[in-house]
Enzyme design. Structure first.
Site, PDB file in Angstrom:
ATOM      1  N   GLU A  62       0.799  -1.218  -0.036  1.00 36.93           N
ATOM      2  CA  GLU A  62      -0.062   0.040   0.173  1.00 36.93           C
ATOM      3  C   GLU A  62       1.068   1.234  -0.091  1.00 36.93           C
ATOM      4  OE1 GLU A  62      -0.639  -2.691   1.868  1.00 36.93           O
ATOM      5  OE2 GLU A  62      -2.640  -3.259   0.868  1.00 36.93           O
ATOM      6  N   HIS A 131     -10.923  -5.264   7.677  1.00 41.23           N
ATOM      7  CA  HIS A 131     -11.578  -4.904   6.402  1.00 41.23           C
ATOM      8  C   HIS A 131     -12.519  -3.888   6.419  1.00 41.23           C
ATOM      9  CE1 HIS A 131     -10.310  -9.113   5.509  1.00 41.23           C
ATOM     10  NE2 HIS A 131      -9.751  -8.713   4.341  1.00 41.23           N
TER      11      HIS A 131
END
Lengths: 325, 363
Positions: A62, A131
């Site tokens: 990321e 999540h």
């Protein structure tokens, strides 16, 4: 008018901007070859139509995805990168918060970073707290970033197109539950201005300020309240930074009451900012204390019944409104 | 055979061309003209003298904290000398000599360290990035810039600098991995100056070299004598050519030494011995290069004196220009203008609040 889910609307915005401007490209984990063959998802078929140079599947990294955007943006491209799930933003946050947001400032306003970081968010999938975690208040707290969180597919299309054309870094947060709720979206080219809230329902008795998925909850509650003679005005922020203060303040001046509704947890949530603003600017208009309806201060549960408890619903909103009306 | 060594595509070389006495290995000596050698010398000497002057300015309270470069001139100048103007320089915070070589003005260096963000403005047409303070983060930006070069099918190269400490950061590894996977034109230049603030190289990693870390990502790496400007230049030229011809990234580890403080805010006596530093005085990059230039009759002591005088004058003028500019930039309200491309309403209000406050203070 075409009926699209928010993912399809995002897809259309990406297509239009990539067709219009060769500098626009997308990158992220699985943005090209996805594990899901689902036309409702935002990057569906883009690889097929635009090719590997413009639709880049990246290693699982990321920080590197966001860093790629910073470097590509400063050298003249207009990257739109995707962070798969909002909790993974923390891995990319140094690149976004310390670099995308600050390097213009540190260059005396000279270097520009026209990039969009799309983040998928929202509870409701039973996928748990690593999540699902709405972090918009974190991002909004960092100077140099614009923060957009659309509630409808039509707004998502216009706002994403505006974000791609914006010369500042924009964090664009999409609630995944909205991917599967079709609504009318104009097929033609249009831009929705960043920094403008929209009154999605007029009312005289109470102002409900909300954004993203919670707009649906607010509108349902407003319909229920209307049957009891209470007219709620629903203000959809759409953009958290820059915040459309005028629309909030003028609505509260009209109704004299405020409830802020968001899915994110309460402590340090963006509702605090909205309430503070109203207290500073429209205190004398308030006929009652404001209320906040938010997720509880716990990580999002995996268990479906617990998750349903976690996500604010119309009953909670109706109860909060009735406390002050 | 159940167990055998796996052959890797690269090995780690060590490159040294000019030894501490200024004696050159003629087989490895790069084929460059006299003017280029003089330019390398001038770039290094300017870096050294300006560094000394900055330290004085800081000690006199005329500017704030900065990270001195003394001892690392060859690692910086040798590397950027291999770039074309259209290539990109992505610095960390200890590459002042490289930045000046690439066109950053000395007054902008002073302005930035005196607290004026305008000093971080990159002049038009110059492909440099502003300095990066969080360690190693700029490696990812370089990978992004290189990605953009490949995307636009331009033959430009990004060169990024970082220190030995940065090789412990995740960003460094993610950048090498991205660059390796995407085969983008980036040159990773590690200035191994043996100190990450107060942590010595020996406590930074168990790896024998830092260059070998590139191998894990399928990227060629080389270790060079970082105080030997010819070795650094040769390695950089090779890496830049590789990148420009489409053969992807490389990493160069320049073994050098931080002769001065980490920044002007620390006291190295607390964590290292004077004797350690003294050993490196003999390896000084400028002294050995001057010996080499004299041995090649490229210049004389007299010529060095003339260059010294010229540099001194240039620095003096830059300091004067910076102090004049500070007066022009004295308006604190400018800081609001640099956050976004346009001033959003809430910042306009905060701008106005400060303006009122300042007006009250002045009355």
């Amino acid at each position: 008018m075409q009926q699209l889910g928010m993912g399809q609307a995002v897809n259309q915005a990406l297509r239009e901007e990539m067709t219009r401007d060769e500098r626009v490209f997308i990158a992220g984990e699985g943005v090209g070859v996805s594990i899901h063959d689902n036309p409702m998802l935002p990057t569906a078929d883009l690889l097929k139509d635009f090719g590997v140079a413009r639709v880049k599947d990246t290693p699982v990294s990321e920080a590197a995805i966001a860093g790629l955007a910073v470097g590509a943006a400063v050298s003249g491209l207009r990257p739109v990168v995707e962070i798969m799930f909002n909790p993974f933003f923390t891995l990319a946050s140094d690149m976004i918060v310390n670099h995308a947001a600050k390097l213009r400032y540190l260059s005396g306003g000279k270097s520009t970073f026209p990039l969009v970081v799309r983040i998928k968010t929202g509870a409701g999938f039973g996928a748990g707290c690593q999540h699902a975690h709405n972090l918009e208040a974190w991002v909004a707290h960092c100077p140099g970033l614009k923060v957009v969180m659309p509630s409808t597919p039509a707004d998502a299309k216009g706002l994403l197109k505006a974000a791609i054309r914006d010369d500042n870094p924009v964090v664009f947060i999409e609630d995944m539950m909205l991917y599967f709720v079709p609504e009318p979206v104009p097929a033609e080219e249009y831009l929705t201005p960043i920094g403008k809230a929209e009154v999605k329902r007029q009312g005289r008795d109470v102002t409900v300020v909300t954004w993203s998925k919670m707009l649906g909850v607010a509108l349902k509650a407003a319909a229920g309240l209307a049957q009891e003679g209470i007219e709620a005005e629903v203000v959809d922020l759409r953009t958290l930074v820059p915040l459309d203060r005028e629309t909030i303040i003028s609505s509260v001046r009209k109704t004299g009451r405020l409830v802020v509704l968001h899915e994110a947890t309460r402590t340090g949530g963006f509702s605090g900012e909205v309430c503070a603003l109203v207290t500073e600017e429209a205190f004398s208009s308030l006929k009652a204390p404001f209320r906040r309806v938010t997720g509880p201060d716990i990580p999002v549960p995996v268990s479906p019944p617990l998750e349903r408890f976690y996500i604010p619903d119309e009953e909670q909103l109706i109860a909060a409104v009735k406390e002050i009306v | 055979m159940p167990r055998q060594e796996i052959e890797l595509p690269y090995r780690i070389d060590y490159l040294s061309i000019l030894d501490e006495q200024g004696k050159v290995d003629q087989d490895l000596e790069p084929d460059v003209d006299k003017d280029f050698l003089l330019k390398l010398h001038r770039g290094m000497l300017l870096g050294r003298r300006f560094d000394e002057r900055l330290l004085q300015l800081q000690r006199q309270g005329r500017m704030g904290t900065f990270a001195p470069i003394t001892g690392q001139e060859a690692a910086q100048i040798g590397a950027v000398a291999a770039l074309e103007d259209s290539d990109w320089l992505v610095p960390s915070f200890r590459e002042m000599a490289a930045e000046i070589w690439r066109g950053k003005t000395m007054e902008n260096v002073i302005l930035l360290y005196a607290g004026y963000n305008e000093g971080g403005a990159i002049p038009d047409g110059l492909n440099n990035l502003p300095i990066a303070i969080p360690v190693g983060t700029q490696t990812l930006h370089a990978a992004g810039i290189a990605y953009a070069m490949k995307y636009r099918q331009e033959k430009h190269v990004a060169m990024v600098f970082f220190g030995d400490g940065a090789t412990s950061e995740g960003d460094f590894h993610e950048a090498l991995n991205f660059a390796g996977v995407f085969q983008v034109p980036v040159v990773f230049v590690c200035q191994n100056n043996h100190w990450a603030i107060s942590i010595p190289r020996s406590k930074q990693t168990r790896s024998k070299t830092l260059a070998q870390k590139a191998l894990a990502y399928g990227v060629p790496g080389i270790q060079v004598d970082g105080n030997d400007v010819l070795a650094v230049y040769s390695a950089a030229r090779e890496a830049v050519e590789r990148a420009r011809s489409g053969d992807g990234p490389s990493m160069i580890e320049c073994v050098t030494y931080r002769m001065s403080v980490h920044t002007t805010a620390d006291d190295p006596k607390r964590y290292r011995r004077e004797e350690d530093v003294e050993g490196w005085v003999a390896k000084d990059p400028i002294t050995r290069f001057e010996k080499y230039l004299k041995s090649r009759k490229i210049f004389t002591d007299k010529k060095i004196e003339a260059i010294e005088a010229e540099i001194k004058q240039e620095i003096k003028e830059a300091v004067e220009r910076s102090e004049k500019k500070m007066e022009e930039l004295g308006d604190p309200l400018l800081m609001f203008d640099h956050v976004f491309a346009e001033l959003p309403p809430y910042l306009r209000e905060q701008h106005e609040e400060l303006r009122k406050e300042l007006r009250q203070d002045s009355t």
